[in-house]
Design a protein around this motif. Structure first.
Motif, PDB file in Angstrom:
ATOM      1  N   ALA A 174      35.491  38.163  43.475  1.00  0.00           N
ATOM      2  CA  ALA A 174      36.086  37.507  44.640  1.00  0.00           C
ATOM      3  C   ALA A 174      35.976  35.991  44.533  1.00  0.00           C
ATOM      4  O   ALA A 174      36.905  35.251  44.869  1.00  0.00           O
ATOM      5  CB  ALA A 174      35.415  38.010  45.917  1.00  0.00           C
ATOM      6  N   GLU A 175      34.831  35.506  44.047  1.00  0.00           N
ATOM      7  CA  GLU A 175      34.641  34.063  43.924  1.00  0.00           C
ATOM      8  C   GLU A 175      35.541  33.483  42.834  1.00  0.00           C
ATOM      9  O   GLU A 175      36.131  32.414  43.007  1.00  0.00           O
ATOM     10  CB  GLU A 175      33.181  33.761  43.617  1.00  0.00           C
ATOM     11  CG  GLU A 175      32.859  32.279  43.577  1.00  0.00           C
ATOM     12  CD  GLU A 175      31.388  32.002  43.339  1.00  0.00           C
ATOM     13  OE1 GLU A 175      31.058  30.912  42.817  1.00  0.00           O
ATOM     14  OE2 GLU A 175      30.560  32.882  43.665  1.00  0.00           O
ATOM     15  N   ALA A 176      35.658  34.186  41.711  1.00  0.00           N
ATOM     16  CA  ALA A 176      36.461  33.670  40.599  1.00  0.00           C
ATOM     17  C   ALA A 176      37.946  33.631  40.939  1.00  0.00           C
ATOM     18  O   ALA A 176      38.662  32.698  40.560  1.00  0.00           O
ATOM     19  CB  ALA A 176      36.222  34.518  39.358  1.00  0.00           C
ATOM     20  N   ASP A 234      40.292  37.528  49.039  1.00  0.00           N
ATOM     21  CA  ASP A 234      39.554  38.262  50.062  1.00  0.00           C
ATOM     22  C   ASP A 234      39.346  39.691  49.557  1.00  0.00           C
ATOM     23  O   ASP A 234      40.296  40.353  49.129  1.00  0.00           O
ATOM     24  CB  ASP A 234      40.352  38.263  51.365  1.00  0.00           C
ATOM     25  CG  ASP A 234      39.638  38.938  52.531  1.00  0.00           C
ATOM     26  OD1 ASP A 234      38.792  39.829  52.289  1.00  0.00           O
ATOM     27  OD2 ASP A 234      39.942  38.597  53.681  1.00  0.00           O
ATOM     28  N   GLU A 235      38.109  40.191  49.600  1.00  0.00           N
ATOM     29  CA  GLU A 235      37.813  41.519  49.074  1.00  0.00           C
ATOM     30  C   GLU A 235      38.626  42.605  49.759  1.00  0.00           C
ATOM     31  O   GLU A 235      38.914  43.640  49.159  1.00  0.00           O
ATOM     32  CB  GLU A 235      36.320  41.806  49.221  1.00  0.00           C
ATOM     33  CG  GLU A 235      35.871  43.082  48.543  1.00  0.00           C
ATOM     34  CD  GLU A 235      34.379  43.300  48.627  1.00  0.00           C
ATOM     35  OE1 GLU A 235      33.807  43.924  47.721  1.00  0.00           O
ATOM     36  OE2 GLU A 235      33.769  42.842  49.625  1.00  0.00           O
ATOM     37  N   LEU A 236      39.027  42.392  51.009  1.00  0.00           N
ATOM     38  CA  LEU A 236      39.844  43.379  51.699  1.00  0.00           C
ATOM     39  C   LEU A 236      41.283  43.376  51.207  1.00  0.00           C
ATOM     40  O   LEU A 236      42.030  44.327  51.436  1.00  0.00           O
ATOM     41  CB  LEU A 236      39.818  43.133  53.214  1.00  0.00           C
ATOM     42  CG  LEU A 236      38.453  43.209  53.898  1.00  0.00           C
ATOM     43  CD1 LEU A 236      38.597  43.014  55.395  1.00  0.00           C
ATOM     44  CD2 LEU A 236      37.747  44.528  53.595  1.00  0.00           C
ATOM     45  N   VAL A 237      41.672  42.298  50.527  1.00  0.00           N
ATOM     46  CA  VAL A 237      43.043  42.160  50.031  1.00  0.00           C
ATOM     47  C   VAL A 237      43.132  42.537  48.556  1.00  0.00           C
ATOM     48  O   VAL A 237      44.095  43.166  48.116  1.00  0.00           O
ATOM     49  CB  VAL A 237      43.547  40.714  50.246  1.00  0.00           C
ATOM     50  CG1 VAL A 237      44.935  40.520  49.648  1.00  0.00           C
ATOM     51  CG2 VAL A 237      43.554  40.382  51.732  1.00  0.00           C
ATOM     52  N   GLU A 238      42.115  42.163  47.782  1.00  0.00           N
ATOM     53  CA  GLU A 238      42.073  42.507  46.363  1.00  0.00           C
ATOM     54  C   GLU A 238      40.616  42.585  45.933  1.00  0.00           C
ATOM     55  O   GLU A 238      39.834  41.684  46.231  1.00  0.00           O
ATOM     56  CB  GLU A 238      42.825  41.471  45.521  1.00  0.00           C
ATOM     57  CG  GLU A 238      42.951  41.855  44.061  1.00  0.00           C
ATOM     58  CD  GLU A 238      43.837  40.903  43.277  1.00  0.00           C
ATOM     59  OE1 GLU A 238      44.215  41.244  42.131  1.00  0.00           O
ATOM     60  OE2 GLU A 238      44.154  39.812  43.800  1.00  0.00           O
ATOM     61  N   PRO A 252      38.374  28.956  34.336  1.00  0.00           N
ATOM     62  CA  PRO A 252      37.831  28.694  32.993  1.00  0.00           C
ATOM     63  C   PRO A 252      36.675  29.625  32.674  1.00  0.00           C
ATOM     64  O   PRO A 252      35.999  30.128  33.583  1.00  0.00           O
ATOM     65  CB  PRO A 252      37.394  27.233  33.066  1.00  0.00           C
ATOM     66  CG  PRO A 252      37.176  26.969  34.518  1.00  0.00           C
ATOM     67  CD  PRO A 252      38.156  27.825  35.260  1.00  0.00           C
ATOM     68  N   TYR A 253      36.409  29.803  31.395  1.00  0.00           N
ATOM     69  CA  TYR A 253      35.362  30.733  30.983  1.00  0.00           C
ATOM     70  C   TYR A 253      33.986  30.272  31.445  1.00  0.00           C
ATOM     71  O   TYR A 253      33.115  31.094  31.731  1.00  0.00           O
ATOM     72  CB  TYR A 253      35.369  30.905  29.460  1.00  0.00           C
ATOM     73  CG  TYR A 253      34.358  31.918  28.972  1.00  0.00           C
ATOM     74  CD1 TYR A 253      34.614  33.276  29.078  1.00  0.00           C
ATOM     75  CD2 TYR A 253      33.131  31.511  28.444  1.00  0.00           C
ATOM     76  CE1 TYR A 253      33.686  34.219  28.663  1.00  0.00           C
ATOM     77  CE2 TYR A 253      32.199  32.445  28.023  1.00  0.00           C
ATOM     78  CZ  TYR A 253      32.471  33.797  28.137  1.00  0.00           C
ATOM     79  OH  TYR A 253      31.551  34.727  27.736  1.00  0.00           O
ATOM     80  N   ASP A 254      33.785  28.931  31.502  1.00  0.00           N
ATOM     81  CA  ASP A 254      32.466  28.424  31.894  1.00  0.00           C
ATOM     82  C   ASP A 254      32.289  28.342  33.407  1.00  0.00           C
ATOM     83  O   ASP A 254      31.277  27.841  33.898  1.00  0.00           O
ATOM     84  CB  ASP A 254      32.188  27.066  31.251  1.00  0.00           C
ATOM     85  CG  ASP A 254      33.213  26.002  31.651  1.00  0.00           C
ATOM     86  OD1 ASP A 254      34.130  26.312  32.437  1.00  0.00           O
ATOM     87  OD2 ASP A 254      33.093  24.856  31.166  1.00  0.00           O
ATOM     88  N   ASP A 255      33.260  28.860  34.182  1.00  0.00           N
ATOM     89  CA  ASP A 255      33.098  28.939  35.629  1.00  0.00           C
ATOM     90  C   ASP A 255      31.911  29.847  35.931  1.00  0.00           C
ATOM     91  O   ASP A 255      31.802  30.951  35.374  1.00  0.00           O
ATOM     92  CB  ASP A 255      34.374  29.500  36.268  1.00  0.00           C
ATOM     93  CG  ASP A 255      34.318  29.522  37.782  1.00  0.00           C
ATOM     94  OD1 ASP A 255      33.578  30.371  38.328  1.00  0.00           O
ATOM     95  OD2 ASP A 255      35.020  28.730  38.420  1.00  0.00           O
ATOM     96  N   PRO A 256      30.988  29.432  36.809  1.00  0.00           N
ATOM     97  CA  PRO A 256      29.803  30.267  37.084  1.00  0.00           C
ATOM     98  C   PRO A 256      30.150  31.675  37.533  1.00  0.00           C
ATOM     99  O   PRO A 256      29.464  32.647  37.160  1.00  0.00           O
ATOM    100  CB  PRO A 256      29.074  29.485  38.178  1.00  0.00           C
ATOM    101  CG  PRO A 256      29.505  28.064  37.982  1.00  0.00           C
ATOM    102  CD  PRO A 256      30.924  28.132  37.508  1.00  0.00           C
ATOM    103  N   ALA A 257      31.195  31.834  38.325  1.00  0.00           N
ATOM    104  CA  ALA A 257      31.573  33.177  38.794  1.00  0.00           C
ATOM    105  C   ALA A 257      32.065  34.035  37.641  1.00  0.00           C
ATOM    106  O   ALA A 257      31.778  35.241  37.581  1.00  0.00           O
ATOM    107  CB  ALA A 257      32.647  33.068  39.877  1.00  0.00           C
ATOM    108  N   VAL A 258      32.798  33.435  36.706  1.00  0.00           N
ATOM    109  CA  VAL A 258      33.283  34.189  35.545  1.00  0.00           C
ATOM    110  C   VAL A 258      32.111  34.609  34.677  1.00  0.00           C
ATOM    111  O   VAL A 258      32.062  35.735  34.162  1.00  0.00           O
ATOM    112  CB  VAL A 258      34.301  33.351  34.749  1.00  0.00           C
ATOM    113  CG1 VAL A 258      34.717  34.086  33.468  1.00  0.00           C
ATOM    114  CG2 VAL A 258      35.536  33.053  35.597  1.00  0.00           C
TER     115      VAL A 258
END
Length: 455
Positions: free
Chosen positions: A432-434, A438-442, A350-356
């Motif tokens: 990565a959080e949103a 895994d940063e090594l994967v995407e 969602p847009y209000d997700d802190p990571a987004v």
């Protein structure tokens, strides 16, 4: 002054570097492989020394005869011998060349020196190695006291050994005059990681043999290739309108016009946000998957080579597009993954997700009056798609792909009457959080703001 005890006097043992060999001919001639460098006028003593090197290590005394000194100078100059420095049976370190040194080996340590800011000490297989992109050799550390000396920690090495190490570090470029790299613009302006990336991702001293560089397909037989299609996100997808490409072929603005009119737009009109049809047209024209060609179909995981509107090395297409929508007619706010195969948006968060929110916030730094984007297109990479085939260079190729996709977005936005601006950075941790990836994967490798420009 008392001479140093022979027990602590450092000695050098010479071995041919990996893959090097001396081809011995008649009349005092030899050819050094793989450099194919010819040595002429060799004495019988020198021919004997080359035979010894071909079969194993060459041990020589410090007080060498002229023939031996001359041959060693020529071999060192050719960059084909590794020099192992030891005290008695205790190996300390090796100088392992990958090209010829610029000068002869010094006999004395420099007066004032410090470890180069570009030198990195790391594990490489079973070795601990000091590497420097400006050097002509690696320093392989065999003894913990050498590692302590190298990194500036307390060391119990005898002074004569420390002097030999200091002289070799200066000779190799791993040590420099105190302050020189900080006071010279050329070395101060390069960050260590950027110079490393530049040198290790291009053909050069370490890549001329192509043994571990380029499209080697190093993972074939050990790992399966990644599929062309990313695993789908759950949630109800948003179908996007498909543009009429035949009409666009006929009526679209000429290429010269959009190239000349292209500019970075930083001010957008929220009273008239872009529509779902416009976003669908932009993504369809720039990033859709037009088809997939399969090779080696008989293997358990076939190799899939997609086709999209922008070019990609090896037709591997590791890039993915995510749309962070703040305001767009017909699309609810949120973060979506663009499914380039089915031409639809799949909800990610969602847009209000802190990571987004953290992901989109930095974009306001480059927009007029601190406004937020109508739509932020996050360009991500699934590195395994390209790293399965390429060695050393894949991340550099990924960034080139980001560039060509960014220009495609720029030109298409201009042709459609939309405004766009590329972002020079992105919050990789927020991505990565949103996404939960895994940063090594995407990983996030680029971003592009798009919307309706303010008139």
């Amino acid at each position: 002054m008392t001479n140093p005890s022979p027990a602590v006097e450092p000695q050098t043992v010479y071995t041919l570097t990996h893959g090097a060999r001396c081809l011995l001919g008649g009349n005092g001639v030899a050819v050094l492989l793989p450099a194919k460098q010819r040595l002429d006028g060799l004495s019988p003593r020198q021919i004997t020394l080359l035979r010894t090197l071909n079969s194993g290590p060459l041990h020589v005394n410090d007080e060498t005869d002229p023939d031996t000194s001359d041959l060693l100078d020529r071999l060192i100059d050719a960059g084909v011998v590794t020099m192992i420095v030891s005290v008695g049976a205790r190996e300390l370190y090796s100088l392992r060349p990958f090209r010829r040194p610029p000068t002869s080996r010094p006999t004395a340590r420099p007066d004032s020196f410090e470890l180069s800011r570009f030198t990195v000490v790391r594990r490489n297989g079973t070795d601990v190695v000091a590497e420097n992109p400006r050097s002509w050799c690696d320093v392989v550390v065999h003894d913990p006291e050498v590692l302590a000396t190298l990194t500036g920690l307390a060391s119990t090495l005898p002074a004569v050994v420390r002097d030999r190490l200091s002289a070799d570090l200066a000779w190799s470029g791993h040590a420099v005059g105190a302050g020189t790299e900080e006071h010279d613009f050329a070395t101060r302006s390069w960050s260590p990681h950027e110079l490393w990336f530049h040198r290790r991702s291009t053909v050069g001293d370490r890549g001329t043999s192509w043994a571990h560089f380029g499209p080697t397909r190093w993972a074939d037989g050990e790992f399966e290739p990644l599929p062309a299609r990313r695993e789908r996100y759950d949630g109800e997808p948003v179908a996007l309108p498909t543009p009429d490409l035949e009409a666009l072929r006929r009526d679209d603005r000429p290429l010269t016009a959009v190239v000349e009119d292209r500019k970075s737009v930083r001010d957008f009109d929220d009273r008239h946000p872009m529509s779902a049809a416009q976003l669908g047209e932009l993504l369809h024209r720039c990033a859709r998957t037009r088809g997939v060609r399969t090779t080696n179909a008989n293997r358990s995981v076939p190799e899939e080579l997609p086709s999209r509107p922008f070019p990609s090395g090896g037709s591997l297409y590791e890039l993915e597009v995510y749309a962070v929508v703040r305001t767009a007619d017909g699309i609810a706010p949120g973060m979506y993954h663009y499914d380039s195969f089915d031409h639809m948006l799949r909800p990610v968060a969602p847009y209000d997700d802190p990571a987004v929110r953290r992901l989109i916030a930095p974009a306001s730094l480059t927009l007029a009056d601190g406004q937020l984007p109508q739509v932020l297109l996050v360009l991500a990479a699934r590195p395994g798609r390209i790293m399965w085939t390429y060695e050393q260079m894949p991340y550099a190729v990924i960034l080139k792909h980001v560039g060509v996709l960014t220009q495609t977005l720029y030109l298409t936005s201009t042709a459609m009457g939309l405004g766009g601006v590329a972002q020079g950075y992105g919050d990789t941790a927020a991505f990565a959080e949103a996404t939960g990836a895994d940063e090594l994967v995407e990983c996030n490798v680029g971003s592009f703001v798009v919307g309706t420009p303010r008139q």
